[in-house]
Design a protein around this motif. Structure first.
Motif, PDB file in Angstrom:
ATOM      1  N   LEU A 136      18.176  85.622  95.808  1.00  0.00           N
ATOM      2  CA  LEU A 136      19.266  84.811  96.126  1.00  0.00           C
ATOM      3  C   LEU A 136      19.166  83.366  95.728  1.00  0.00           C
ATOM      4  O   LEU A 136      20.134  82.730  95.310  1.00  0.00           O
ATOM      5  N   GLU A 155      20.347  83.265  92.197  1.00  0.00           N
ATOM      6  CA  GLU A 155      21.846  83.267  92.106  1.00  0.00           C
ATOM      7  C   GLU A 155      22.599  82.016  92.284  1.00  0.00           C
ATOM      8  O   GLU A 155      23.223  81.625  91.912  1.00  0.00           O
ATOM      9  N   VAL A 156      21.834  81.591  93.683  1.00  0.00           N
ATOM     10  CA  VAL A 156      22.511  80.126  93.822  1.00  0.00           C
ATOM     11  C   VAL A 156      22.319  79.027  92.703  1.00  0.00           C
ATOM     12  O   VAL A 156      23.431  78.153  92.410  1.00  0.00           O
ATOM     13  N   ALA A 203      24.227  81.475  89.062  1.00  0.00           N
ATOM     14  CA  ALA A 203      25.502  81.934  88.988  1.00  0.00           C
ATOM     15  C   ALA A 203      26.649  80.867  88.813  1.00  0.00           C
ATOM     16  O   ALA A 203      27.758  81.086  88.284  1.00  0.00           O
ATOM     17  N   PRO A 204      26.593  79.701  89.736  1.00  0.00           N
ATOM     18  CA  PRO A 204      27.718  78.743  89.519  1.00  0.00           C
ATOM     19  C   PRO A 204      27.783  78.321  88.001  1.00  0.00           C
ATOM     20  O   PRO A 204      28.883  78.206  87.596  1.00  0.00           O
ATOM     21  N   PHE A 234      26.805  80.035  85.303  1.00  0.00           N
ATOM     22  CA  PHE A 234      27.376  81.315  84.605  1.00  0.00           C
ATOM     23  C   PHE A 234      28.914  81.323  84.801  1.00  0.00           C
ATOM     24  O   PHE A 234      29.469  81.742  83.774  1.00  0.00           O
ATOM     25  N   GLN A 235      29.383  81.248  85.961  1.00  0.00           N
ATOM     26  CA  GLN A 235      30.694  81.450  86.271  1.00  0.00           C
ATOM     27  C   GLN A 235      31.631  80.413  85.587  1.00  0.00           C
ATOM     28  O   GLN A 235      32.486  80.649  84.950  1.00  0.00           O
ATOM     29  N   ARG A 236      31.188  78.892  85.827  1.00  0.00           N
ATOM     30  CA  ARG A 236      31.657  78.117  85.203  1.00  0.00           C
ATOM     31  C   ARG A 236      31.955  77.943  83.638  1.00  0.00           C
ATOM     32  O   ARG A 236      32.822  77.757  82.936  1.00  0.00           O
ATOM     33  N   LEU A 245      31.745  81.067  82.033  1.00  0.00           N
ATOM     34  CA  LEU A 245      32.575  82.281  81.735  1.00  0.00           C
ATOM     35  C   LEU A 245      33.921  81.877  81.790  1.00  0.00           C
ATOM     36  O   LEU A 245      34.814  82.230  81.169  1.00  0.00           O
ATOM     37  N   HIS A 246      34.402  81.271  82.934  1.00  0.00           N
ATOM     38  CA  HIS A 246      35.614  81.016  82.993  1.00  0.00           C
ATOM     39  C   HIS A 246      36.198  79.677  82.466  1.00  0.00           C
ATOM     40  O   HIS A 246      37.389  79.121  82.558  1.00  0.00           O
ATOM     41  N   ARG A 247      35.175  78.889  82.053  1.00  0.00           N
ATOM     42  CA  ARG A 247      35.497  77.585  81.355  1.00  0.00           C
ATOM     43  C   ARG A 247      35.997  76.579  82.302  1.00  0.00           C
ATOM     44  O   ARG A 247      37.123  76.161  81.949  1.00  0.00           O
ATOM     45  N   TYR A 273      25.557  68.130  86.311  1.00  0.00           N
ATOM     46  CA  TYR A 273      25.791  69.290  86.966  1.00  0.00           C
ATOM     47  C   TYR A 273      24.501  70.290  87.170  1.00  0.00           C
ATOM     48  O   TYR A 273      24.289  70.567  88.402  1.00  0.00           O
ATOM     49  N   ALA A 307      22.787  68.729  90.126  1.00  0.00           N
ATOM     50  CA  ALA A 307      23.523  69.144  91.397  1.00  0.00           C
ATOM     51  C   ALA A 307      23.079  70.399  91.796  1.00  0.00           C
ATOM     52  O   ALA A 307      23.087  70.832  93.027  1.00  0.00           O
ATOM     53  N   LEU A 308      23.115  71.311  90.872  1.00  0.00           N
ATOM     54  CA  LEU A 308      22.820  72.572  91.344  1.00  0.00           C
ATOM     55  C   LEU A 308      21.476  72.901  91.980  1.00  0.00           C
ATOM     56  O   LEU A 308      21.099  73.499  92.911  1.00  0.00           O
ATOM     57  N   ALA A 315      21.311  71.174  95.574  1.00  0.00           N
ATOM     58  CA  ALA A 315      22.001  72.268  96.319  1.00  0.00           C
ATOM     59  C   ALA A 315      20.946  73.376  96.537  1.00  0.00           C
ATOM     60  O   ALA A 315      20.625  73.578  97.833  1.00  0.00           O
ATOM     61  N   ALA A 328      30.153  81.987  93.442  1.00  0.00           N
ATOM     62  CA  ALA A 328      29.843  82.459  92.095  1.00  0.00           C
ATOM     63  C   ALA A 328      28.734  83.350  92.119  1.00  0.00           C
ATOM     64  O   ALA A 328      28.634  84.389  91.496  1.00  0.00           O
ATOM     65  N   GLN A 386      29.141  86.891  90.006  1.00  0.00           N
ATOM     66  CA  GLN A 386      28.076  87.373  89.079  1.00  0.00           C
ATOM     67  C   GLN A 386      27.472  88.659  89.328  1.00  0.00           C
ATOM     68  O   GLN A 386      27.432  89.410  88.419  1.00  0.00           O
TER      69      GLN A 386
END
Lengths: 199, 199
Positions: free
Chosen positions: A161, A164-165, A168-169, A171-173, A175-177, A185, A188-189, A192, B168, B172
């Motif tokens: 987990l 992933e935290v 994954a953000p 990766f998603q950012r 992948l979806h641009r 950034y 910041a991850l 968090a 995210a 993922q």
């Protein structure tokens, strides 16, 4: 590479191996994962097909090694994460490097092609997890366990987990641009994730 | 639907509209996003092509509405998130529902087909962000702002980042099929995000 060979022969072999892996990644970027053939790799790398088959049993095997090589290169010193004793600093270093890689067209293009295939192909997704994602994740978890021992991360944190935290953000950012992949950034991850899983 | 129509006519129109959107999602699942034609949608829905063109200007428009409809259905009461005053309870309800949707083959198949296209198509990714992701994200952020006013979420939290930390990892895990999408997992994500962004 067998180390019983003479030095110049070993050097030549390593050059061919690198040429093959580079050619493979270039072709994946250009024609897509599904259309890369051993013939095309051999032609692009300037080697015979038999040279490829001497080292890799199949097309899938050479493609995976080409991605694995990319992960190893990206990590610098193999896959191990830095461990200076300061989890926050180490993670920010790694996450900034990861964000920079994904923002680099040369790096991200073959990874994007692989991801497009993985989405609809459960078998390829499983191979990806076993051969690429898992070894990298294990290296990251080794660093997180060291932080748990040092009291910098909750002892009962679920390390899957935590990863992933962290990742994954990004990766998603990517992948979806959907947003910029900056050092800020990345930081910041890390902030968090460390707040979420502090001891 | 124009509400000047007679009730049974309105009902018939709504039935056709739903049949068209359902047919579109089925075809995306079966043949892939790129191969869905207006002709095939019309045939599957049992309507004429002119019925489709009366409501949608293009193939892309009807495909997007078919996904939008899916998001609206999933949300139950449109896109607004529940607001009982208890952020943790509300988010767990929503995240459990989201995890269940992504674990449901009927729901996830067209979304997976769309994602496979988005990876390699920056134009489609932009459309996806503007027409689908952004309105849904705005609805979620409205709930988070309410929580900020109630002192349940840090007043200076970056709400885009909060949403990424929440969603995210689930995205993922679903995309890479890298772990189970359970209610426990949904709860763990909410707990992590609330720890990361507590006041």
């Amino acid at each position: 590479m067998p180390n019983s060979r003479r030095p110049d022969e070993t050097r030549r072999s390593e050059r061919s191996r690198q040429a093959i892996l580079t050619a493979t990644r270039e072709l994946i970027s250009e024609v897509g994962y599904g259309k890369v053939s051993i013939e095309a790799i051999a032609a692009r790398a300037g080697v015979g097909k038999q040279t490829i088959y001497r080292w890799w049993p199949s097309r899938g095997a050479v493609i995976f090694d080409s991605f694995l090589e990319l992960s190893l290169d990206a990590g610098g010193e193999g896959m191990a994460l830095p461990d200076t004793g300061d989890l926050e600093a180490d993670l920010k270093l790694v996450m900034r490097a990861t964000a920079a890689e994904f923002a680099d067209p040369e790096f991200e293009r073959p990874v994007r092609a692989l991801n497009a295939e993985i989405v609809n192909d459960p078998g390829l997704a499983a191979q990806y997890r076993e051969k690429l994602a898992r070894p990298v994740d294990e290296a990251k978890k080794a660093r997180l366990r060291s932080a748990q021992r040092a009291g910098q991360l909750a002892a009962d944190a679920d390390l899957d987990l935590v990863l992933e935290v962290l990742y994954a953000p990004l990766f998603q950012r990517w992948l979806h641009r959907s947003g910029p992949l900056t050092a800020e950034y990345a930081d910041a991850l890390v902030d968090a994730a460390l707040r979420a899983f502090r001891p």
